[in-house]
Write an enzyme that holds these catalytic residues in place. Structure first.
Site, PDB file in Angstrom:
ATOM      1  N   HIS A   1     -22.975   3.180 133.009  1.00 54.58           N
ATOM      2  CA  HIS A   1     -24.109   3.050 132.017  1.00 54.58           C
ATOM      3  C   HIS A   1     -24.377   1.522 132.191  1.00 54.58           C
ATOM      4  CE1 HIS A   1     -26.843   3.493 128.740  1.00 54.58           C
ATOM      5  NE2 HIS A   1     -26.294   2.360 128.033  1.00 54.58           N
TER       6      HIS A   1
ATOM      7  N   LEU B   1     -28.868   9.992 130.070  1.00 52.64           N
ATOM      8  CA  LEU B   1     -28.306   9.294 129.113  1.00 52.64           C
ATOM      9  C   LEU B   1     -28.619  10.216 127.556  1.00 52.64           C
ATOM     10  CD1 LEU B   1     -26.831   7.170 127.516  1.00 52.64           C
ATOM     11  CD2 LEU B   1     -29.196   6.023 127.310  1.00 52.64           C
TER      12      LEU B   1
ATOM     13  N   PHE C   1     -24.287   3.046 114.275  1.00 53.34           N
ATOM     14  CA  PHE C   1     -23.907   2.898 115.648  1.00 53.34           C
ATOM     15  C   PHE C   1     -22.719   2.734 116.118  1.00 53.34           C
ATOM     16  CE2 PHE C   1     -26.279   3.420 119.731  1.00 53.34           C
ATOM     17  CZ  PHE C   1     -27.370   4.004 119.434  1.00 53.34           C
TER      18      PHE C   1
ATOM     19  N   GLU D   1     -29.486  -7.747 131.268  1.00 54.29           N
ATOM     20  CA  GLU D   1     -28.162  -7.254 131.734  1.00 54.29           C
ATOM     21  C   GLU D   1     -27.791  -7.727 133.265  1.00 54.29           C
ATOM     22  OE1 GLU D   1     -26.284  -2.678 133.010  1.00 54.29           O
ATOM     23  OE2 GLU D   1     -28.391  -2.954 132.215  1.00 54.29           O
TER      24      GLU D   1
ATOM     25  N   ASP E   1     -30.602  -6.061 142.223  1.00 54.14           N
ATOM     26  CA  ASP E   1     -31.325  -7.287 142.935  1.00 54.14           C
ATOM     27  C   ASP E   1     -31.119  -8.676 142.457  1.00 54.14           C
ATOM     28  OD1 ASP E   1     -32.046  -4.946 144.195  1.00 54.14           O
ATOM     29  OD2 ASP E   1     -34.200  -5.010 143.090  1.00 54.14           O
TER      30      ASP E   1
ATOM     31  N   THR F   1     -28.304   9.384 123.821  1.00 59.65           N
ATOM     32  CA  THR F   1     -27.921   8.292 122.990  1.00 59.65           C
ATOM     33  C   THR F   1     -26.875   8.342 121.991  1.00 59.65           C
ATOM     34  OG1 THR F   1     -29.069   6.755 121.347  1.00 59.65           O
ATOM     35  CG2 THR F   1     -29.856   8.899 121.488  1.00 59.65           C
ATOM     36  N   GLU F   2     -26.322   7.224 121.913  1.00 56.86           N
ATOM     37  CA  GLU F   2     -25.272   7.147 120.818  1.00 56.86           C
ATOM     38  C   GLU F   2     -25.649   7.490 119.530  1.00 56.86           C
ATOM     39  OE1 GLU F   2     -22.491   3.560 119.724  1.00 56.86           O
ATOM     40  OE2 GLU F   2     -22.529   3.966 121.725  1.00 56.86           O
TER      41      GLU F   2
ATOM     42  N   GLN G   1     -19.243  -0.523 131.728  1.00 61.11           N
ATOM     43  CA  GLN G   1     -19.072   0.397 130.515  1.00 61.11           C
ATOM     44  C   GLN G   1     -19.467   1.931 131.061  1.00 61.11           C
ATOM     45  OE1 GLN G   1     -22.044   0.687 126.831  1.00 61.11           O
ATOM     46  NE2 GLN G   1     -20.082  -0.274 126.339  1.00 61.11           N
TER      47      GLN G   1
ATOM     48  N   ARG H   1     -19.366  -3.636 125.565  1.00 61.85           N
ATOM     49  CA  ARG H   1     -20.641  -3.918 124.956  1.00 61.85           C
ATOM     50  C   ARG H   1     -20.802  -2.837 123.645  1.00 61.85           C
ATOM     51  NH1 ARG H   1     -25.464  -1.860 124.683  1.00 61.85           N
ATOM     52  NH2 ARG H   1     -25.507  -0.420 126.502  1.00 61.85           N
TER      53      ARG H   1
ATOM     54  N   GLY I   1     -37.461  -9.967 130.829  1.00 62.28           N
ATOM     55  CA  GLY I   1     -38.572 -10.834 131.705  1.00 62.28           C
ATOM     56  C   GLY I   1     -39.581 -10.715 130.722  1.00 62.28           C
TER      57      GLY I   1
ATOM     58  N   HIS J   1     -20.783   5.116 129.560  1.00 61.78           N
ATOM     59  CA  HIS J   1     -21.367   5.680 128.294  1.00 61.78           C
ATOM     60  C   HIS J   1     -20.684   6.769 127.931  1.00 61.78           C
ATOM     61  CE1 HIS J   1     -24.037   7.070 125.159  1.00 61.78           C
ATOM     62  NE2 HIS J   1     -24.574   5.891 125.222  1.00 61.78           N
TER      63      HIS J   1
ATOM     64  N   ARG K   1     -17.922   2.243 122.431  1.00 59.17           N
ATOM     65  CA  ARG K   1     -17.724   3.257 123.651  1.00 59.17           C
ATOM     66  C   ARG K   1     -16.680   3.650 124.539  1.00 59.17           C
ATOM     67  NH1 ARG K   1     -23.903   1.348 125.234  1.00 59.17           N
ATOM     68  NH2 ARG K   1     -25.151   2.770 123.200  1.00 59.17           N
TER      69      ARG K   1
ATOM     70  N   GLY L   1     -37.093  -5.591 129.136  1.00 63.37           N
ATOM     71  CA  GLY L   1     -37.210  -6.514 128.098  1.00 63.37           C
ATOM     72  C   GLY L   1     -37.311  -7.720 128.066  1.00 63.37           C
TER      73      GLY L   1
END
Length: 595
Positions: free
Chosen positions: A353, A252, A119, A387, A221, A254-255, A240, A398, A19, A242, A286, A17
């Protein structure tokens, strides 16, 4: 050895996202932009983001960016930089509406406005009650986001180098960044990408842990490359976990499941979060929920034959709601847990997570380092977002759905900064150093010539199990110290890894060895930084941190309200102050964090 050189105005490493959002900004400004990615862009790990992206649109109830900012500062346990947090929360509505105009298929209210769900940690009126702030496309928000932005980049003629692995950052004698080296997986050939500006958007490094929601490509990386190039890493002790990874699989959940009304229950069927967060309950932040779950398990109230997980219950919801809002979660439950969530609860356990730390940046996306007494001097030509970066908007913890917001806001702001920087430079590129590719070639030659070395898989597994055991949800003084010793021993093994396959074409053994070089840098930074921080704050909880009125929940603002900086050379640590001053509003003062 002569290495081919490709020349661009801007090079972006990572096609998730952040990039893709930065590339839109650069390509639409008319700059020649290359994006290097290990996988096809729409398979980047942003695709795994499920629940939504935070923005105080107020489409179904009153909301305000001030409240979002307060929640984010509070969620960060006051370690977040308040100027960057204000910038992110004020920009949220703008970047979400832009994304909608790119073609993002958000779910809709009957009025036609974007659907928003509650959330964890997102509250109205400075913590009064949960608020609907997460803009969602069912439970496949990241998937939809990547496709919308990839299509926009195709329109803008961004040039993609798919199934390429970036190897090392190239800095000249002045310390400016002038490019990267990268390997084409198909041929094994190394190239130099010569650029006026470089952006790292390489995502997280959750694969340092044994149990993780992260994809196998999340090997840190960009963080590893930055560390090898002399860039310190910020706040790497904060990871974190999750609350809801599928027990035994780590996939995962999701919350957003809890946002739609899901309830966590222990072995006796009790809704236990009411004891830990009486106001927010299952929608506390979280770190609070993860610690509550582990406490339930440790005190013998876990579920299953081994009492090693708890249950996430949505059986009370209308099946039509589940099929409309959470279709992917039902599918994950069936595939990975053998459970149909419409009929029975899902087994869940906290799972690694997200990294809150990373490459230090400001809110313009510029990478910053200490120099001449100034803790935040920009590195010319170097940017980071998403991230792998630490703007520090997340601080010590977060909030859910702030990650997709982070990559949109700082992907755009770093792109804008790069456009301004590149257009201010001479037409000609700064020259490459004579030995631009030598370090990368020496690393590959070492792998090709290593005899009687350590096995990559076994070494990686030893690192992951060490991190899981010694630096997890709860952290203990003696265990951390022992973990540091073990990770430094494993570092010696990583330096002697051997691969049996010496071929060039799609040699995944070589790629995994190179990824391990990055993972071990992240692991060192994490556990050395965690061992040194003797307080509890956010996701970092020490057993020996005393809880007193001056130190609520073991948080020590007198001695530890500061960012950690880990330097690769000698595992040296230093620190810099948290920016408590926002851009335009009053400072959000320190207080005990409770939900």
């Amino acid at each position: 050895m002569s290495v081919p050189v490709r020349k661009f105005d801007a090079v972006i490493v990572g096609a998730g996202g952040a990039g893709l959002r930065a590339a839109i900004q650069l390509s639409e400004a008319g700059l020649r932009t290359a994006v290097i990615s290990k996988v096809f862009p729409t398979r980047s790990h942003t695709v795994a983001a499920q629940g939504g992206v935070a923005a105080s649109l107020g489409n179904s109830e009153e909301d305000h960016w001030h409240w979002h900012m307060y929640d984010t500062v509070k969620g960060s346990d006051w370690l977040g930089d308040q100027d960057a947090i204000e910038f992110m929360c004020r920009k949220a509505n703008e970047v979400v509406i832009e994304l909608e105009h790119y073609g993002m298929p958000f779910d809709r209210l009957d009025s036609g406005k974007i659907y928003q769900r509650p959330f964890g940690g997102h509250m109205s009126n400075f913590g009064e009650k949960p608020v609907r702030r997460s803009c969602a496309a069912a439970d496949r928000t990241g998937h939809a986001m990547l496709h919308a932005m990839y299509q926009r980049n195709v329109k803008a003629n961004t040039q993609f180098f798919i199934e390429w692995m970036a190897l090392d950052l190239i800095r000249d004698e002045e310390g400016d960044v002038v490019g990267v080296t990268a390997m084409e997986m198909e041929t094994g050939e190394v190239f130099v990408f010569h650029a006026k500006a470089v952006l790292f958007a390489t995502g997280g490094a959750g694969r340092i842990y044994y149990s993780s929601t992260n994809a196998f490509i999340n090997t840190g990386d960009g963080v590893g490359m930055a560390a090898r190039a002399g860039i310190p890493l910020e706040d790497m002790e904060f990871w974190q976990f999750h609350p809801t990874g599928v027990a035994g699989a780590g996939v995962l959940i999701t919350e957003g499941v809890r946002g739609e009304g899901g309830i966590l229950r222990n072995a006796s069927g009790e809704r236990f979060m009411e004891r830990y967060a009486p106001n927010a309950k299952d929608l506390a932040s979280r770190d609070v929920v993860s610690r509550a779950m582990v406490t339930e398990i440790n005190e013998g109230r876990g579920c299953g034959p081994n009492k090693d997980h708890v249950m996430l219950d949505i059986t009370h919801l209308d099946p039509a709601t589940i099929m409309k809002r959470l279709p992917g979660i039902r599918e994950i439950g069936i595939q990975f847990a053998g459970v149909d969530a419409i009929k029975e609860p899902l087994p869940v356990v906290p799972t690694c997570h997200y990294q809150m730390g990373g490459i230090p940046t400001n809110y313009n996306g510029e990478v910053v380092v200490p120099k001449d007494g100034n803790p935040s001097v920009p590195v010319k030509g170097f940017y980071a977002a998403g991230e792998c970066a630490c703007a520090s908007v997340h601080g010590a913890n977060r909030l859910g759905t702030n990650s997709l917001l982070d990559l949109l806001v700082f992907g755009k702001s770093s792109g804008e900064s790069m456009v301004e920087f590149i257009k201010s430079q001479p037409a000609a590129h700064k020259p490459l150093p004579a030995n631009a590719a030598d370090f990368s070639l020496s690393r590959i030659n070492r792998l090709d010539n290593q005899k009687d070395g350590a096995a990559v898989g076994a070494t990686r597994l030893a690192m992951q199990r060490t991190m899981q055991a010694h630096c997890g949800v709860f952290r203990f003084k003696d265990m951390l110290a022992e973990g540091v010793s073990k990770i430094l021993d494993i570092e010696q093994q990583v330096a002697t890894t051997e691969i049996k396959d010496k071929s060039k074409v799609f040699n995944t053994a070589r790629l995994e060895a190179l990824e391990l070089d990055n993972l071990i840098e992240v692991a060192k930074a994490t556990i050395v930084s965690a061992n040194a921080r003797t307080e509890s704050r956010g996701a970092h909880v020490r057993d020996d941190a005393t809880d007193t009125p001056e130190r609520p929940d073991g948080r020590d603002d007198v001695n530890w309200l500061k960012h950690t900086l880990w330097h690769r050379e000698g595992n040296r640590l230093d620190y810099k102050p948290v920016n408590m001053k926002p851009l335009t509003v009053d400072t959000i003062a320190l207080k005990k964090r409770a939900y």
